[in-house]
Structure formats: C-alpha cells, structure tokens
Design a protein around this motif. Sequence first.
Motif, PDB file in Angstrom:
ATOM      1  N   ILE A  20     -61.623  70.496  63.754  1.00  0.00           N
ATOM      2  CA  ILE A  20     -62.534  69.543  64.121  1.00  0.00           C
ATOM      3  C   ILE A  20     -62.526  69.219  65.801  1.00  0.00           C
ATOM      4  O   ILE A  20     -61.385  69.082  66.234  1.00  0.00           O
ATOM      5  N   GLY A  21     -63.474  69.527  66.208  1.00  0.00           N
ATOM      6  CA  GLY A  21     -63.685  69.305  67.803  1.00  0.00           C
ATOM      7  C   GLY A  21     -64.226  67.846  68.065  1.00  0.00           C
ATOM      8  O   GLY A  21     -63.493  67.171  68.701  1.00  0.00           O
ATOM      9  N   CYS A  22     -65.511  67.780  67.796  1.00  0.00           N
ATOM     10  CA  CYS A  22     -66.167  66.425  68.227  1.00  0.00           C
ATOM     11  C   CYS A  22     -66.232  65.451  66.892  1.00  0.00           C
ATOM     12  O   CYS A  22     -66.418  64.378  67.379  1.00  0.00           O
ATOM     13  N   ASP A  23     -66.429  65.996  65.815  1.00  0.00           N
ATOM     14  CA  ASP A  23     -66.892  65.160  64.551  1.00  0.00           C
ATOM     15  C   ASP A  23     -68.128  64.602  64.666  1.00  0.00           C
ATOM     16  O   ASP A  23     -68.420  63.695  63.814  1.00  0.00           O
ATOM     17  N   THR A  24     -69.092  65.217  65.583  1.00  0.00           N
ATOM     18  CA  THR A  24     -70.424  64.616  65.864  1.00  0.00           C
ATOM     19  C   THR A  24     -71.481  65.704  65.668  1.00  0.00           C
ATOM     20  O   THR A  24     -72.622  65.408  66.075  1.00  0.00           O
ATOM     21  N   GLY A  25     -71.043  66.851  65.162  1.00  0.00           N
ATOM     22  CA  GLY A  25     -72.230  67.781  65.129  1.00  0.00           C
ATOM     23  C   GLY A  25     -72.258  68.556  66.653  1.00  0.00           C
ATOM     24  O   GLY A  25     -73.489  69.466  66.255  1.00  0.00           O
ATOM     25  N   ASN A  26     -71.668  68.248  67.410  1.00  0.00           N
ATOM     26  CA  ASN A  26     -72.125  68.849  68.816  1.00  0.00           C
ATOM     27  C   ASN A  26     -71.397  70.242  69.194  1.00  0.00           C
ATOM     28  O   ASN A  26     -72.069  70.903  69.733  1.00  0.00           O
ATOM     29  N   CYS A  27     -70.152  70.339  68.786  1.00  0.00           N
ATOM     30  CA  CYS A  27     -69.328  71.436  69.365  1.00  0.00           C
ATOM     31  C   CYS A  27     -69.186  72.815  68.625  1.00  0.00           C
ATOM     32  O   CYS A  27     -69.044  73.828  69.181  1.00  0.00           O
ATOM     33  N   GLY A  28     -69.509  72.632  67.181  1.00  0.00           N
ATOM     34  CA  GLY A  28     -69.503  74.101  66.526  1.00  0.00           C
ATOM     35  C   GLY A  28     -68.090  74.498  65.995  1.00  0.00           C
ATOM     36  O   GLY A  28     -67.992  75.426  65.566  1.00  0.00           O
ATOM     37  N   ALA A  29     -67.074  73.664  66.485  1.00  0.00           N
ATOM     38  CA  ALA A  29     -65.857  74.310  65.984  1.00  0.00           C
ATOM     39  C   ALA A  29     -65.446  74.460  64.569  1.00  0.00           C
ATOM     40  O   ALA A  29     -64.635  75.087  64.133  1.00  0.00           O
ATOM     41  N   CYS A  30     -65.926  73.371  64.006  1.00  0.00           N
ATOM     42  CA  CYS A  30     -66.144  73.293  62.448  1.00  0.00           C
ATOM     43  C   CYS A  30     -66.926  74.412  61.490  1.00  0.00           C
ATOM     44  O   CYS A  30     -67.079  74.052  60.454  1.00  0.00           O
ATOM     45  N   THR A  31     -67.565  75.337  62.399  1.00  0.00           N
ATOM     46  CA  THR A  31     -68.360  75.963  61.467  1.00  0.00           C
ATOM     47  C   THR A  31     -67.918  76.872  60.398  1.00  0.00           C
ATOM     48  O   THR A  31     -67.020  77.433  60.813  1.00  0.00           O
TER      49      THR A  31
ATOM     50  N   SER B  59     -69.423  71.885  59.437  1.00  0.00           N
ATOM     51  CA  SER B  59     -68.815  71.335  58.484  1.00  0.00           C
ATOM     52  C   SER B  59     -68.612  69.853  58.521  1.00  0.00           C
ATOM     53  O   SER B  59     -68.206  69.207  57.501  1.00  0.00           O
ATOM     54  N   CYS B  60     -68.663  69.373  59.697  1.00  0.00           N
ATOM     55  CA  CYS B  60     -68.401  67.986  60.078  1.00  0.00           C
ATOM     56  C   CYS B  60     -70.102  67.219  59.635  1.00  0.00           C
ATOM     57  O   CYS B  60     -69.937  65.850  59.958  1.00  0.00           O
ATOM     58  N   SER B  61     -70.987  68.016  59.560  1.00  0.00           N
ATOM     59  CA  SER B  61     -72.444  67.286  59.164  1.00  0.00           C
ATOM     60  C   SER B  61     -72.657  67.486  57.855  1.00  0.00           C
ATOM     61  O   SER B  61     -73.837  67.400  57.669  1.00  0.00           O
TER      62      SER B  61
HETATM   63  S1  FES Z   1     -66.400  69.207  64.847  1.00  0.00           S
HETATM   64 FE1  FES Z   1     -67.862  69.408  66.464  1.00  0.00          FE
HETATM   65  S2  FES Z   1     -69.751  70.212  65.381  1.00  0.00           S
HETATM   66 FE2  FES Z   1     -68.210  69.714  63.904  1.00  0.00          FE
END
Ligand code: FES
Length: 191
Positions: free
Chosen positions: A38-49, A59-61
Amino acid sequence: MNHISVKVDGTTYEDEVEPRLLLVHYLRDRLGLTGTPIGCDTGNCGACTVDVDGESVKSCSVLAVQTDGSTVTTIQGLASDGEQHPLQEAFHQQHALQCGYCTPGMIMAARDLLAENPDPSPDDVRQALEGNLCRCTGYQNIVRAVLAAAGELRRRKAPPAPEDGASRDVAPAGTAATAAQSDTRGKKASV
Ligand code: FES
Ligand code: FES
C-alpha cells in the motif's frame, strides 16, 4: 458481512467480509499476501496494482466484495515452477528498482500492457505506466525492463527456428545473450 468466493494466485478462498473492506486489505491482512504494498491508499500511486479477471486494477480502489466470483493475480502469483516471470527477471537485469516499493504495481501494470500489446514502443510503456509512481529510479530503467521482457516473451512465443547447426557453429560465443541484449539495446537508444 458478505460472503465472497474468489480465486487468488491459483487458490480459491471462501470468506465473509465487511462490505467496506478494500481488496488490498483483504489480500494483505486476511490472506497474508503482503507482496502487494500500500503506497497512498487513495488510488494515486499504483503500488497496489493487481490483476482482476485480466485487467490491472488498483486494489485500494476496489472493494473485496466486488471480486466475488473473480480471479485475482498478485505479484506473488507470477512465478511458475520456481521460475520468475520475464518481467520480474527483466526488472532485476535492467536495474529497474531501488527501494522496490513501486515494483509489484509496475510489473502488474506492465503485464497488462504486454497482454494487449506484445511489441510496445517506449511511449506505449510510459503511457501504460503513467498511473504508477516511482520515487527512486527516474523511470528509464523501468521502461527498458518492460521492453526487454516484451522481447523475451515474443521470443518464447515465436515458432522454433529450423535446425541449422552450421550457422550456430560459426556464431561467436555468447551470441544468444548478446542478441537478447541488442534487442533491448536497440530500443534503449530510442527511450
Ligand atoms: S496504494 Fe496507492 S494506488 Fe493503491
Ligand atoms: S524503486 Fe523505489 S519507489 Fe520505485
């Protein structure tokens, strides 16, 4: 609570989940698949793809309940028979990571790209990864890695070359490795 049945990295799970539970938290906290960060938890960083039914999603979205009946693949499901996916190998070979936090998401998004476009240009790669942020690498090596993996995947899918012992015999030592690199290098020049 909602009942879900979801296949993750080849294993089917039957679970009761709260309707508000995010997919990334389900994967990490319930299933222990912490390879998806989990990078940002707001759909911005893509780490959770991750991949859901053939599409890369953040996957945080996504709610876990939305994946009921779906097939999910995470970075932890890419290796097969102990062998890394060509994208994983290429990220390693091309030095496409430093802290590695963005890498699972980068690889999952790139995998989606290569499924749709096996021979992408550097611009195609940049566009496909525009939703994935990296704070370390400057992106150049990430693009190179995706292009190298694309080349390797195309090579694996190509029909076997006809037997030609003579031409193999005269090829200088290391030609196979050099050829693979030059495929990458040709594209590197235009990155
Ligand atoms: S944690 Fe950053 S987009 Fe999901
Ligand atoms: S390698 Fe550190 S964020 Fe990309």
